[in-house]
Scaffold this motif. Structure first.
Motif, PDB file in Angstrom:
ATOM      1  N   VAL A 148       0.838  -1.197   0.000  1.00  0.00           N
ATOM      2  CA  VAL A 148       0.000   0.000   0.000  1.00  0.00           C
ATOM      3  C   VAL A 148       0.876   1.252   0.000  1.00  0.00           C
ATOM      4  CG1 VAL A 148      -1.533   1.345   1.470  1.00  0.00           C
ATOM      5  CG2 VAL A 148      -2.022  -1.045   1.036  1.00  0.00           C
ATOM      6  N   ALA A 149       1.960   1.224   0.801  1.00  0.00           N
ATOM      7  CA  ALA A 149       2.773   2.429   0.951  1.00  0.00           C
ATOM      8  C   ALA A 149       3.656   2.697  -0.256  1.00  0.00           C
ATOM      9  CB  ALA A 149       3.636   2.309   2.206  1.00  0.00           C
ATOM     10  N   THR A 150       4.145   1.638  -0.925  1.00  0.00           N
ATOM     11  CA  THR A 150       5.108   1.839  -2.003  1.00  0.00           C
ATOM     12  C   THR A 150       4.559   1.483  -3.366  1.00  0.00           C
ATOM     13  OG1 THR A 150       5.965  -0.401  -1.888  1.00  0.00           O
ATOM     14  CG2 THR A 150       6.959   1.203  -0.423  1.00  0.00           C
ATOM     15  N   ARG A 159      13.329   3.403   7.843  1.00  0.00           N
ATOM     16  CA  ARG A 159      13.364   4.810   8.237  1.00  0.00           C
ATOM     17  C   ARG A 159      12.054   5.511   7.888  1.00  0.00           C
ATOM     18  NH1 ARG A 159      18.970   7.390   7.231  1.00  0.00           N
ATOM     19  NH2 ARG A 159      19.399   5.890   8.856  1.00  0.00           N
ATOM     20  N   ARG A 160      11.435   5.073   6.784  1.00  0.00           N
ATOM     21  CA  ARG A 160      10.216   5.748   6.346  1.00  0.00           C
ATOM     22  C   ARG A 160       8.972   5.196   7.023  1.00  0.00           C
ATOM     23  NH1 ARG A 160      14.002   5.901   2.881  1.00  0.00           N
ATOM     24  NH2 ARG A 160      14.342   7.727   1.566  1.00  0.00           N
ATOM     25  N   MET A 161       8.995   3.904   7.334  1.00  0.00           N
ATOM     26  CA  MET A 161       7.844   3.278   8.005  1.00  0.00           C
ATOM     27  C   MET A 161       8.364   2.567   9.255  1.00  0.00           C
ATOM     28  SD  MET A 161       6.386   1.482   4.539  1.00  0.00           S
ATOM     29  CE  MET A 161       4.888   0.865   5.265  1.00  0.00           C
ATOM     30  N   PRO A 162       8.768   3.332  10.283  1.00  0.00           N
ATOM     31  CA  PRO A 162       9.495   2.695  11.393  1.00  0.00           C
ATOM     32  C   PRO A 162       8.692   1.627  12.117  1.00  0.00           C
ATOM     33  CG  PRO A 162       8.956   4.982  11.893  1.00  0.00           C
ATOM     34  CD  PRO A 162       8.610   4.771  10.468  1.00  0.00           C
ATOM     35  N   GLN A 163       7.372   1.865  12.290  1.00  0.00           N
ATOM     36  CA  GLN A 163       6.619   0.877  13.074  1.00  0.00           C
ATOM     37  C   GLN A 163       6.366  -0.394  12.274  1.00  0.00           C
ATOM     38  OE1 GLN A 163       3.218   2.952  14.578  1.00  0.00           O
ATOM     39  NE2 GLN A 163       4.480   4.339  15.776  1.00  0.00           N
ATOM     40  N   THR A 164       5.895  -0.233  11.042  1.00  0.00           N
ATOM     41  CA  THR A 164       5.705  -1.418  10.202  1.00  0.00           C
ATOM     42  C   THR A 164       7.018  -2.160  10.047  1.00  0.00           C
ATOM     43  OG1 THR A 164       3.998  -0.229   9.007  1.00  0.00           O
ATOM     44  CG2 THR A 164       4.883  -2.178   7.953  1.00  0.00           C
ATOM     45  N   GLY A 165       8.100  -1.421   9.837  1.00  0.00           N
ATOM     46  CA  GLY A 165       9.401  -2.050   9.651  1.00  0.00           C
ATOM     47  C   GLY A 165       9.833  -2.850  10.870  1.00  0.00           C
ATOM     48  N   THR A 166       9.682  -2.245  12.060  1.00  0.00           N
ATOM     49  CA  THR A 166      10.080  -2.945  13.273  1.00  0.00           C
ATOM     50  C   THR A 166       9.250  -4.212  13.459  1.00  0.00           C
ATOM     51  OG1 THR A 166      10.486  -0.772  14.177  1.00  0.00           O
ATOM     52  CG2 THR A 166      10.551  -2.607  15.713  1.00  0.00           C
ATOM     53  N   GLY A 173      16.472  -7.303   5.070  1.00  0.00           N
ATOM     54  CA  GLY A 173      17.643  -6.472   4.742  1.00  0.00           C
ATOM     55  C   GLY A 173      17.443  -5.681   3.464  1.00  0.00           C
ATOM     56  N   ILE A 174      17.001  -6.370   2.402  1.00  0.00           N
ATOM     57  CA  ILE A 174      16.857  -5.688   1.114  1.00  0.00           C
ATOM     58  C   ILE A 174      15.638  -4.764   1.149  1.00  0.00           C
ATOM     59  CG2 ILE A 174      16.586  -6.003  -1.365  1.00  0.00           C
ATOM     60  CD1 ILE A 174      19.175  -7.163  -0.494  1.00  0.00           C
ATOM     61  N   GLY A 175      14.568  -5.240   1.788  1.00  0.00           N
ATOM     62  CA  GLY A 175      13.335  -4.464   1.759  1.00  0.00           C
ATOM     63  C   GLY A 175      13.355  -3.250   2.670  1.00  0.00           C
ATOM     64  N   PHE A 176      13.960  -3.398   3.856  1.00  0.00           N
ATOM     65  CA  PHE A 176      13.770  -2.353   4.855  1.00  0.00           C
ATOM     66  C   PHE A 176      15.026  -1.553   5.157  1.00  0.00           C
ATOM     67  CE2 PHE A 176      10.160  -5.052   5.390  1.00  0.00           C
ATOM     68  CZ  PHE A 176       9.156  -4.169   5.706  1.00  0.00           C
ATOM     69  N   LEU A 177      16.203  -2.111   4.849  1.00  0.00           N
ATOM     70  CA  LEU A 177      17.431  -1.359   5.124  1.00  0.00           C
ATOM     71  C   LEU A 177      17.943  -0.738   3.830  1.00  0.00           C
ATOM     72  CD1 LEU A 177      19.125  -3.957   7.492  1.00  0.00           C
ATOM     73  CD2 LEU A 177      17.558  -2.110   8.063  1.00  0.00           C
ATOM     74  N   GLY A 178      19.067  -0.072   3.911  1.00  0.00           N
ATOM     75  CA  GLY A 178      19.674   0.496   2.719  1.00  0.00           C
ATOM     76  C   GLY A 178      18.941   1.732   2.232  1.00  0.00           C
ATOM     77  N   GLU A 197       4.225   6.063   6.539  1.00  0.00           N
ATOM     78  CA  GLU A 197       3.637   5.055   7.408  1.00  0.00           C
ATOM     79  C   GLU A 197       2.156   4.860   7.080  1.00  0.00           C
ATOM     80  OE1 GLU A 197       4.026   2.319   9.028  1.00  0.00           O
ATOM     81  OE2 GLU A 197       5.429   3.127  10.479  1.00  0.00           O
ATOM     82  N   VAL A 198       1.683   3.600   7.167  1.00  0.00           N
ATOM     83  CA  VAL A 198       0.311   3.288   6.773  1.00  0.00           C
ATOM     84  C   VAL A 198      -0.655   3.595   7.913  1.00  0.00           C
ATOM     85  CG1 VAL A 198       0.869   1.581   5.042  1.00  0.00           C
ATOM     86  CG2 VAL A 198       0.764   0.914   7.427  1.00  0.00           C
ATOM     87  N   ALA A 199      -1.949   3.383   7.619  1.00  0.00           N
ATOM     88  CA  ALA A 199      -3.007   3.709   8.586  1.00  0.00           C
ATOM     89  C   ALA A 199      -2.801   2.965   9.896  1.00  0.00           C
ATOM     90  CB  ALA A 199      -4.371   3.345   7.994  1.00  0.00           C
ATOM     91  N   VAL A 200      -3.327   3.535  10.972  1.00  0.00           N
ATOM     92  CA  VAL A 200      -3.056   2.983  12.307  1.00  0.00           C
ATOM     93  C   VAL A 200      -3.690   1.603  12.466  1.00  0.00           C
ATOM     94  CG1 VAL A 200      -5.043   4.098  13.382  1.00  0.00           C
ATOM     95  CG2 VAL A 200      -3.064   3.531  14.760  1.00  0.00           C
ATOM     96  N   THR A 201      -4.825   1.345  11.792  1.00  0.00           N
ATOM     97  CA  THR A 201      -5.432   0.011  11.923  1.00  0.00           C
ATOM     98  C   THR A 201      -4.496  -1.052  11.380  1.00  0.00           C
ATOM     99  OG1 THR A 201      -6.507   0.383   9.812  1.00  0.00           O
ATOM    100  CG2 THR A 201      -7.820   0.798  11.761  1.00  0.00           C
ATOM    101  N   MET A 202      -3.805  -0.727  10.287  1.00  0.00           N
ATOM    102  CA  MET A 202      -2.925  -1.716   9.668  1.00  0.00           C
ATOM    103  C   MET A 202      -1.740  -2.007  10.577  1.00  0.00           C
ATOM    104  SD  MET A 202      -3.212  -0.069   5.903  1.00  0.00           S
ATOM    105  CE  MET A 202      -2.697  -1.328   4.783  1.00  0.00           C
TER     106      MET A 202
END
Lengths: 155, 673
Positions: free
Chosen positions: B362-364, B377-384, B450-455, B467-472
């Protein structure tokens, strides 16, 4: 095995070292080197390869070539610094952790040699980054390179 | 019986949710349906908890709801475990769907079908007779097929994926139906207790045939190699909440089916059944993990990883049946508990991963790893949350994947020494397959994370991601939290798992794992204290960080750019890509993956020594698809072509056929008379 037996030992005997005060005390005993070709004709590279080969074997004296400036204590720079290599040389220098030293190998690295004033040349290595040790010769003899390195490792 | 109304209320609410989703205007459609879906999940989960707590089965019978066959509901502890699993996946998936709805789930059809799909998933484990089970099973298949097809206008791949899925799910259903019919033909009734009472009287060959049919039928739903081909096609194309439900819950019901037929109805069988299950499981685990390690599409990677995880669960299930048939009930119970734990864990982390893949899409706007990067860095919560789930699936302690694989490893290690020839061959092979699978899973998820979320971002879409909607985020957070809870305090759910295992192993008297803070194998040597491991890790990490801060008198940090070989400027294209990361795996497993690589070099007109352009093409198709199914399809097509000789489209020819048939009939009548 037979060939090994026939050839015996090929390494040059380790002689005395002339200059024993070239580098900082932290680098005594072990020196990790990143080689940077700043625009060399590859003559110096041949001699460096030979200095680290089985005959002159600089690794006996604690000097070692590494693959990244992040791992290195010293930069071994050859050739006059060309326009294309000036920025990469500075970046490599900055990427090397301190204490670091720069060794300019060959006449081109010292004073541009025969390429002095050429249109693609920025200057000697000393014009771009601070040089600590210079090795003369076009190209320098492997023994000269080994001697200079031993001056830093003091072994 | 008193709790029966919970099941009925859940089913009714689920159907009502479907009606609401189909009827309301677009704005409230999915949200109001979601509220009712949660209510349905709550009802069914309450019924399941009631069954778990009291041990009394919920039995309902209605002869009038569907004429002739009637409807039978029987919820036992095994079914209750799966109902809880489905509810546990469905609640976050629906929550995620509220945010996701604008991206392809808010059509009338989608919002109406989604609740029905969830309801079918909830009711399948509660079915008590062949007719009810098959009806719900088919409804589940059809509703999920509709949901896979929801975005059919978007790409040809969606339609093709739906075709593959339809063929596999219906082919599987036919085999399951044949298996049930063989059983019902030999008994009077059609409810599962009646079937299981008579199943022991059948000839061994018939029992074996029934088991094999059910194994293939349910295996095609569970994504077992070589019936897995639909999985990496349908999962990526379905909307993410649907993929999460399909991968986390529906695939698990395939394993439920195998347990239902093999253990509950047929009452276990000879060791060759279970060695077949074990070999299929090992093959699936290896094949799935190798493909997951080499996939570059995030959801395709997750789909293959589903095959891999189900393979592990089947290894455990097969080992359990094998130990039972060689009279090692304690080991059998341990392996069955391991199998059910693996499925529960898989539901938690795979649903979390599919939902976060949906958030990323959805985000990208992309799910191709080579178009992503820099998302942490752009979607810290989803990424974590993705990182936590990826660590869980890679079986890192103290998360839940570790507990499941530990149980499986323990049961296999203890089972390697039981001293039967088949076991001496099969169990060490299963162990080594499992070890290799574990390693490859780590490779796959290091790549995904690594490839998807870092770099650095590799595309404009990834660069602009927010970052996406809070429900997601909340939905993924619930599931990732479940991963942590199941990993740190597994003793909260192990009693339920053991009760479910008790249904499949009626002879089980003692729990195979002690119910303390630490897991101790009863009667065997083996001890794991997940909470202590977690506490130790937290203390160790805290100590290292704290000591560093206290002790090290460091100078101010020297900010410098990342070392890029001294290049004057760095671009995102200089990074490691998913393809290059997978290249060593692809090279080592060349024989399994059979990648197709093309290098087109066009030379300059003046001289061949100058290259004008280089085009490199690399694709990893499914070898099973290419070598097995494409041949089958080609053969079917040849038969179809042959049939056209008879049916060329000429009306005269058809009339002649009719005339000829009549003449033949009369002639034969004349001869016979």
């Amino acid at each position: 095995m037979r060939a090994l037996w026939r050839v015996r030992r090929v390494t040059e005997p380790a002689g005395g070292v002339a200059d024993r005060d070239a580098g900082p005390p932290e680098l005594v005993g072990s020196l990790q080197i990143r080689h940077v070709d700043a625009g060399s004709c590859n003559g110096c590279e041949l001699e460096i390869a030979s200095a680290f080969g089985p005959v002159y074997d600089a690794e006996r004296f604690g000097a070692r070539l590494v693959a990244s400036p992040r791992h290195a204590d010293a930069l071994l720079v050859t050739g006059p610094v060309t326009r294309n290599m000036a920025v990469p040389l500075v970046k490599t220098f900055e990427a090397t952790p301190e204490p670091r030293i720069v060794i300019a190998v060959g006449d081109c690295a010292r004073d541009c040699g025969v390429f002095h004033g050429a249109y693609g040349v920025v200057g000697a290595v000393g014009d771009v980054v601070p040089v600590d040790v210079s090795i003369a010769g076009c190209p320098p003899d492997p023994t000269a390179i080994v001697d200079a390195l031993r001056g830093i490792t003091r072994r | 019986m008193t709790a029966g109304w919970l099941v009925v209320a859940g089913a009714t609410t689920g159907v009502a949710a479907g009606a609401v989703g189909a009827a309301l205007p677009r704005r409230w459609r999915f949200t109001s349906a979601a509220l009712l879906v949660w209510l349905a999940c709550a009802f069914e989960a309450a019924a399941a908890v009631h069954v778990m707590a009291t041990g009394r089965h919920i039995v309902l019978h209605s002869a009038t709801l569907i004429p002739i066959t009637g409807v039978d509901i029987e919820l036992n502890q095994l079914g209750a475990l799966f109902v809880l699993l489905v509810a546990g996946v469905a609640i976050p998936a629906t929550l995620h769907g509220i945010g996701y709805a604008r991206h392809g789930l808010d059509s009338r059809l989608a919002a109406g079908t989604f609740p029905l799909f969830v309801t079918c998933l909830l009711l399948v484990p509660a079915a008590g007779s062949v007719a009810t089970f098959m009806g719900l099973w088919e409804l589940m298949a059809l509703t999920s097929l509709v949901l896979v097809l929801i975005n059919h206008g978007r790409s040809e791949a969606t339609r093709s994926a739906a075709t593959w899925y339809a063929v596999f799910t219906h082919g599987g259903a036919v085999l399951i139906l044949v298996a049930w019919l063989i059983l019902t033909a030999h008994t009077k009734g059609q409810t599962f207790p009646e079937l299981s009472a008579h199943a022991r009287e059948l000839a061994p060959a018939v029992r074996g045939l029934v088991f094999l049919l059910a194994l293939v039928g349910f295996g095609s739903k569970a994504g077992v190699v070589p019936f897995h081909v639909w999985l990496p096609k349908a999962h990526p194309e379905a909307p993410s909440p649907v993929s999460a439900l399909m991968s986390g819950a529906m695939v698990a019901l395939g394993v439920y089916g195998i347990i239902l037929v093999g253990d509950v109805v047929l009452g276990r069988g000879p060791s060759w059944w279970w060695l077949t299950v074990l070999v299929l499981g090992a093959g699936s685990a290896l094949f799935g993990s190798i493909h997951a390690a080499s996939s570059t599409d995030m959801k395709r990677l997750l789909a293959y990883s589903t095959t891999d995880n189900i393979g592990l669960a089947l290894i455990a299930l097969g080992a359990s049946g094998f130990f039972e048939s060689t009279r090692h009930p304690l080991l059998a119970a341990l392996a069955l508990v391991a199998s059910l734990t693996l499925i529960l864990n898989h539901a938690a982390f795979k649903a979390a991963l599919f939902l976060s893949a949906g958030s990323v899409q959805v985000a990208t706007g992309s799910r191709d790893l080579d178009q992503l990067g820099g998302l942490l860095r752009r979607m810290p919560q989803t990424g974590t949350l993705f990182l936590v789930s990826a660590a869980a699936i890679a079986a890192l302690p103290p998360l839940n994947g570790f507990v499941g694989e530990w149980l499986l490893f323990q049961s296999l290690l203890h089972g390697a020494a039981i001293g039967s020839t088949a076991g001496d061959v099969a169990i060490p092979l299963a162990l080594s397959a499992m070890a290799l699978t574990a390693g490859l899973t780590v490779v796959a998820f290091v790549k995904a994370a690594g490839i998807g979320f870092l770099g650095r971002p590799r595309s404009v879409g990834a660069d602009d991601a927010v970052e996406v909607a809070v429900t997601m985020r909340l939905a993924v957070g619930l599931l990732a939290g479940a991963c942590v809870v199941l990993g740190v305090v597994p003793f909260l759910v192990l009693p339920a798992v053991e009760r479910a295992a008790g249904v499949a192993l009626p002879g089980l008297t003692r729990a195979p794992v002690s119910r303390g803070v630490e897991l101790q194998l009863v009667g065997l040597r083996g001890l794991l204290a997940p909470a202590a491991v977690a506490g130790g890790l937290v203390v160790a990490v805290g100590a290292v960080v704290g000591l560093r801060r206290v002790l090290a008198r460091r100078p101010a940090p020297n900010v410098a750019e990342a070392w890029g070989c001294g290049r004057q400027f760095q671009t995102a294209r200089m990074q490691y890509t998913a393809v290059s990361f997978a290249e060593p795996v692809q090279r080592v497993f060349d024989d399994v993956l059979r990648p197709v690589q093309d290098l087109d070099v066009s030379h300059a007109a003046e001289s061949r020594y100058f290259v004008e352009s280089l085009t490199f093409h690399n694709s990893v198709d499914d070898a099973v698809e290419r070598w097995l199914y494409e041949r089958i399809i080609r053969a079917a097509r040849r038969w179809g072509q042959a049939a056209r000789l008879l049916q060329p489209g000429s009306v005269h020819r058809y009339l002649a056929y009719g005339l000829g048939a009549v003449v033949v009939v009369f002639a034969s009548l004349a001869v016979v008379r």
